[in-house]
Design an enzyme around this catalytic site. Sequence first.
Site, PDB file in Angstrom:
ATOM      1  N   HIS A 196       0.761  -1.182   0.138  1.00  0.00           N
ATOM      2  CA  HIS A 196       0.154   0.015   0.098  1.00  0.00           C
ATOM      3  C   HIS A 196       0.781   1.208  -0.014  1.00  0.00           C
ATOM      4  O   HIS A 196       0.323   2.545  -0.239  1.00  0.00           O
ATOM      5  CB  HIS A 196      -0.913  -0.179   1.139  1.00  0.00           C
ATOM      6  CG  HIS A 196      -0.460   0.266   2.448  1.00  0.00           C
ATOM      7  ND1 HIS A 196      -0.066  -0.722   3.548  1.00  0.00           N
ATOM      8  CD2 HIS A 196      -0.166   1.471   3.232  1.00  0.00           C
ATOM      9  CE1 HIS A 196       0.368  -0.033   4.560  1.00  0.00           C
ATOM     10  NE2 HIS A 196       0.384   1.087   4.231  1.00  0.00           N
ATOM     11  N   ASP A 245       0.181  -7.646   1.600  1.00  0.00           N
ATOM     12  CA  ASP A 245       0.494  -6.055   1.575  1.00  0.00           C
ATOM     13  C   ASP A 245       2.083  -6.026   1.846  1.00  0.00           C
ATOM     14  O   ASP A 245       2.548  -5.263   2.533  1.00  0.00           O
ATOM     15  CB  ASP A 245      -0.100  -5.408   2.714  1.00  0.00           C
ATOM     16  CG  ASP A 245       0.117  -4.004   2.977  1.00  0.00           C
ATOM     17  OD1 ASP A 245       0.102  -3.249   1.927  1.00  0.00           O
ATOM     18  OD2 ASP A 245       0.011  -3.433   3.788  1.00  0.00           O
ATOM     19  N   GLY A 275       3.754   6.389   8.632  1.00  0.00           N
ATOM     20  CA  GLY A 275       5.063   6.688   8.077  1.00  0.00           C
ATOM     21  C   GLY A 275       6.169   5.459   8.334  1.00  0.00           C
ATOM     22  O   GLY A 275       6.813   5.340   7.588  1.00  0.00           O
ATOM     23  N   SER A 318       4.970   2.323   8.007  1.00  0.00           N
ATOM     24  CA  SER A 318       4.605   1.338   7.135  1.00  0.00           C
ATOM     25  C   SER A 318       5.745   0.907   6.243  1.00  0.00           C
ATOM     26  O   SER A 318       6.409   1.635   5.631  1.00  0.00           O
ATOM     27  CB  SER A 318       3.203   1.697   6.350  1.00  0.00           C
ATOM     28  OG  SER A 318       2.203   1.706   6.995  1.00  0.00           O
ATOM     29  N   ILE A 322      -6.796 -25.777  -3.125  1.00  0.00           N
ATOM     30  CA  ILE A 322      -7.304 -27.138  -3.225  1.00  0.00           C
ATOM     31  C   ILE A 322      -8.888 -27.122  -3.443  1.00  0.00           C
ATOM     32  O   ILE A 322      -9.453 -28.135  -3.784  1.00  0.00           O
ATOM     33  CB  ILE A 322      -7.306 -28.063  -1.756  1.00  0.00           C
ATOM     34  CG1 ILE A 322      -8.057 -27.219  -0.455  1.00  0.00           C
ATOM     35  CG2 ILE A 322      -5.845 -28.506  -1.245  1.00  0.00           C
ATOM     36  CD1 ILE A 322      -7.881 -27.899   0.828  1.00  0.00           C
ATOM     37  N   GLN A 355     -14.468 -24.578   0.277  1.00  0.00           N
ATOM     38  CA  GLN A 355     -15.069 -23.200   1.261  1.00  0.00           C
ATOM     39  C   GLN A 355     -15.005 -24.096   2.693  1.00  0.00           C
ATOM     40  O   GLN A 355     -15.520 -24.967   2.736  1.00  0.00           O
ATOM     41  CB  GLN A 355     -16.364 -23.000   0.605  1.00  0.00           C
ATOM     42  CG  GLN A 355     -16.759 -21.793   1.645  1.00  0.00           C
ATOM     43  CD  GLN A 355     -18.285 -21.325   1.141  1.00  0.00           C
ATOM     44  OE1 GLN A 355     -18.523 -21.722  -0.124  1.00  0.00           O
ATOM     45  NE2 GLN A 355     -18.981 -20.735   2.001  1.00  0.00           N
TER      46      GLN A 355
END
Length: 510
Positions: A149, A179, A249, A251, A306, A309
């Site tokens: 991000h 991320d 900042g 991150s 695989i 759910q």
Amino acid sequence: MTPSQPSKGGFLKGRRVMLLGTTILSLGAAALFVAPDAARHPAVAQNVTQQAQTVQRPVGFADIVEKVKPAVISVRVKVNASPENSSFEGGQLPQGFERFFRRYGMPEDMFPEGPRNRGPRERGPRQRTTGQGSGFFISPDGYAVTNNHVVDKADEVDVQTDDGKTYTAKVIGTDPRTDLALIKVDGNNFPYAKLADKAPRIGDWVLAVGNPFGLSSTVTAGIVSARGRDIGAGPYDDFLQIDAPVNKGNSGGPTFDIDGNVVGVNTAIFSPSGGSVGIAFAIPAATVDSVVTQLKDKGSVTRGWIGVQIQPVTQDIADSMGLKNTDGALVAEPQPGSPAVKAGVKAGDVITAVNGEKIGNARELARRIGSMAPGNSVKLTLQQGGSEKTVNVTLGELPAQVEARARGGDDRGSLNEGSALGLQLAPAGSVAGSGSEGVVVTGVSPDGPAAERGFKTGDVILEVAGKAVSNPADVRKALADARKDNKRTVLMRVKSGEGTRFVALPAGRA
């Protein structure tokens, strides 16, 4: 980037100053007391001096910081911002994070670039904007890690090193699901940090280094507060929680252990006020290593799949299925043609181990499978039809728009036996749009157990206690059989707009 403002440490800081002041005054008092006796008792004075010289100084982090800080960089980006390309600290807020922040009351001004904050005068094209985050070199040839991000949709990326030099960086690859991003600058002999080869323990010291609010090379200290945190950012959430102050900042910046190895990459904070309250989240080094290796090799990340759910095994579900505990992941629905179906995995199976290693819950299964490469063969241990079996599954590749989600499922406590379910039912074929299989819910009592468990009008009950149902009478019979067998709960397989799931209900009357 994701992280925010320094915590309100004034009171604590004051206490530290006060304690330090007390120590100084005490030493001063001792010196004043000893000095008059020094002339009369030189041996005493010498002994006190020797003791003072041998007192161990408090252990600090200066040596570690001196070692690791040169590897940390400031990442600066330029973005042609627009309503469709809004930024948060120079990049797109990862999917799920904004919802997480807002759930806990993050103020709107923490998203200054977001479309909901644009006033009437801001409807036109955006100006070129800049953002800043942190990162760190992982090799001497200029490869560096930061958050996705931070650099997402960036037109230009520059990095500034600890010695003040600025370089243009190229984005090698990104992985929005974790991320993470890998960038590179041209050059050699850059100071770099190593990823830790083992996970930290809860309570271990850590150091966060980064550029909060553009204040370069800022170091904060704390401990690992928790591991395996799920903050709703994605199916592979496995964050370290740390209490070292991390802010906007930070991150993409590293969290180091006391040996100077990177144990995590800072990516998010929890804050009800917008400032740091000592709860920050870092991506574990093991995840970083796996993702970055793939990004470096091929510029993208592929994950094993695989094709099922899954949902958690709650105590109610475990009781309904006769399981000894709630370990494992319940297969709500295998996807047609998936590797799981080809291997014989069925709805209602509970996956308890992968390659012999036990699975604690549904999210752990998603992480374990997602960390493996497509094409690998794995052994799944299942509870199927009351017995244990092992199947071999050749992993497929996770489709671009598919997540191996671990559904939240039914996580409420059990209800009293004999309670009315509070459902009105009809054959699915008699209600337009409900399909031809199962029994459709046409009404839900707001005070009944079914409503408590998330049943909604339009849900379709496909199975009760492992048996297919096609009309309300089938449901009533299945419930009656469960009561005859002295079962407190009965397991239903339910299809809704969100997918298929299993729900355990008390064996009451429909």
